[in-house]
Design a protein around this motif. Structure first.
Motif, short mmCIF file in Angstrom:
data_model
loop_
_atom_site.label_atom_id
_atom_site.label_comp_id
_atom_site.label_asym_id
_atom_site.label_seq_id
_atom_site.Cartn_x
_atom_site.Cartn_y
_atom_site.Cartn_z
N ILE A 1 0.87 -1.23 -0.04
CA ILE A 1 -0.07 -0.21 0.06
C ILE A 1 0.84 1.11 0.00
N LEU A 2 1.78 1.24 0.92
CA LEU A 2 2.80 2.42 0.92
C LEU A 2 3.57 2.63 -0.37
N ARG A 3 4.07 1.63 -1.08
CA ARG A 3 4.51 1.64 -2.53
C ARG A 3 3.79 2.16 -3.32
N GLU A 4 2.34 1.75 -3.33
CA GLU A 4 1.26 2.32 -4.35
C GLU A 4 1.02 3.81 -4.07
N ASP A 5 1.01 4.22 -2.70
CA ASP A 5 0.69 5.28 -2.44
C ASP A 5 1.92 6.34 -2.89
N GLN A 6 3.29 5.89 -2.78
CA GLN A 6 4.38 6.76 -3.14
C GLN A 6 4.62 7.04 -4.64
N ALA A 7 3.85 5.97 -5.42
CA ALA A 7 3.96 6.02 -6.92
C ALA A 7 2.78 6.64 -7.62
N ASP A 8 1.85 6.99 -6.66
CA ASP A 8 0.51 7.41 -7.06
C ASP A 8 0.05 8.88 -6.59
N ASN A 9 0.25 9.93 -7.58
CA ASN A 9 0.02 11.32 -7.17
C ASN A 9 -1.28 11.64 -6.80
N GLU A 10 -2.14 10.98 -7.38
CA GLU A 10 -3.59 10.88 -7.28
C GLU A 10 -4.39 10.60 -5.94
N VAL A 11 -3.20 9.80 -5.08
CA VAL A 11 -3.90 9.50 -3.82
C VAL A 11 -3.04 9.96 -2.68
N GLU A 12 -3.42 10.12 -1.44
CA GLU A 12 -2.79 10.59 -0.40
C GLU A 12 -3.07 9.66 0.67
N VAL A 13 -2.26 8.57 1.21
CA VAL A 13 -2.82 7.72 2.21
C VAL A 13 -2.21 8.15 3.59
N THR A 14 -3.40 7.91 4.62
CA THR A 14 -2.81 7.72 5.98
C THR A 14 -2.98 6.39 6.26
N LEU A 15 -1.91 5.66 6.89
CA LEU A 15 -2.15 4.48 7.38
C LEU A 15 -1.90 4.18 8.76
N GLU A 16 -2.72 3.32 9.72
CA GLU A 16 -2.42 3.07 11.15
C GLU A 16 -2.56 1.75 11.38
N LEU A 17 -2.03 1.01 12.46
CA LEU A 17 -2.47 -0.17 12.96
C LEU A 17 -3.14 -0.20 14.15
#
Length: 312
Positions: free
Chosen positions: A49-65
C-alpha cells in the motif's frame, strides 16, 4: 487610470481564483487505511500500500495499525469519518470492527474497501468493495495437496488461526470439506494457535508428547506451519515423515518450501490486493463504480514450482 488599475486587480483575482480551483480539482484523493496488526503477511500488504501511495500522485494515504484491538480500530474508523476522508480502507481485527465500519461509513456516505478480510454478512449497501482471496478455496487446495502427499490415508491435525476471524473460519471450512470427501483421512486434532508461530510449536509438541500419531498438519498460516515444523524438528522427526501445509505464501513460507519444512503453501499476492484496493477506493471516491467482490487468485506453491518464486 483608476479603471485600468481596477481591471488589473480583477484580472489578478480571477487568475488567483482559477489557480485555486485548479488546485482543488487536482488535489489528491485522501484515503485512510487501518490494518489489524503487524505480522509477516499483513506487513506485506502494508508495504505494498505504501509503495502504491508513493507511486500514485492521485492518492494521499494515511495508514495506522490497530494492534489487534477491535476497540482501537473502531475508534480509528470514527476518527477517519469525522475527518471526512474521501475513502476508508480496512483490514479488520474481527467481525465487530467490520460491522462497525459498515454502519459508520454507510451513514457518512464514504466509500469503504475491505482488504483481505471480508466483513460479516452477505448483503451490503452503499459504496462498498471487498478485495480478498477466497479462503474457502485456499483451505480446499491446501488439504488436497496434503492428502495427495500422504496418499489419501492418515491422521490430520488442523492448526487454526484466531477463532472468529474470517480467514480462520473459511480456511478451516475448506479443509474440513476435503476431509469429508476422503474416508481414509481422519481429523485427530484441531486447535487455535492465534496466528502465532510459538503457540503452534507448543501445540504440536504437546500432541507429540501425548503420543498423538500424525501424518499431516494443515495450518491456517505460514507462521503457524513453521512453528509446527520446528516442533517436529525438535522431536527428531525428519522432513517427509509428517507433511506440513501453510497458507499466505509469505517470504518465510516460501523459505519453508525451499528448505523442505513445508510441503505446500497457498500464496496470496499482497501487491495485487493493495493495488486493487487502492484503485477501488479512489474510483469510488471520485464517483466511479467498483465491484462488490474482487477476488485475487491464490497460487499453489510446492517444492516442484518453488523456483519461480526464488526471488521473492
Amino acid at each position: 487610470m483608476k479603471h485600468a488599475g481596477l481591471l488589473v486587480l480583477l484580472a489578478a483575482a480571477a487568475g488567483l481564483m482559477g489557480a485555486l480551483s485548479a488546485g482543488s480539482a487536482d488535489a489528491a484523493t485522501r484515503i485512510y487505511v487501518t490494518l489489524s496488526r503487524s505480522e509477516k503477511f499483513i506487513d506485506g500488504i502494508r508495504d505494498a500500500i505504501l509503495r502504491e501511495d508513493q507511486a500514485d500522485n492521485e492518492v494521499e494515504v494515511t495508514l495506522e495499525l490497530a494492534n489487534g484491538d477491535s476497540a482501537t480500530q473502531q475508534k480509528q474508523i470514527d476518527d477517519a469519518v469525522a475527518k471526512k476522508y474521501d475513502a476508508i480502507m480496512v483490514l479488520t481485527v474481527d467481525d465487530a470492527s467490520g460491522q462497525h465500519a459498515l454502519d459508520r461509513v454507510r451513514k457518512a456516505g464514504i466509500p469503504l474497501v475491505f482488504v483481505n478480510t471480508p466483513p460479516p454478512g452477505a448483503e451490503f449497501t452503499g459504496k462498498v468493495s471487498i478485495v480478498a482471496c477466497n479462503d474457502i478455496v485456499a483451505g480446499r487446495l491446501q488439504m488436497r495437496m496434503l492428502s495427495r502427499a500422504i496418499h489419501d490415508q492418515g491422521n490430520v491435525a488442523v492448526i487454526r488461526g484466531e477463532d472468529g476471524h474470517a480467514a480462520t473460519d473459511d480456511r478451516t471450512q475448506g479443509i474440513k470439506e476435503i476431509l469429508a470427501t476422503h474416508p481414509g483421512l481422519k481429523l485427530v486434532e484441531s486447535e487455535s494457535a492465534h496466528w502465532s508461530r510459538d503457540t503452534a510449536e507448543q501445540l504440536v509438541s504437546g500432541w507429540l508428547d501425548h503420543g498423538v500419531h500424525l501424518d499431516a498438519i494443515a495450518a491456517n498460516s505460514d507462521e503457524m506451519a513453521l512453528g509446527a515444523a520446528e516442533a517436529l524438528r525438535k522431536h527428531g522427526i525428519t522432513t517427509g515423515k509428517i507433511f506440513v501445509g501453510g497458507n499466505d505464501g509469505t517470504s518465510h513460507g516460501l523459505d519453508g518450501i525451499k528448505s523442505g519444512d513445508l510441503a505446500v503453501t497457498m500464496r496470496q499476492d499482497t501487491a495485487a490486493m493493495a493495488h486493487m484496493a487502492l484503485l477501488n477506493a479512489r474510483t469510488m471516491a471520485q464517483g466511479g463504480y467498483a465491484q462488490l467482490y474482487e477476488w485475487v487468485p491464490y497460487e499453489i506453491v510446492l517444492p516442484s514450482n518453488i523456483g519461480q518464486y526464488a526471488a521473492q
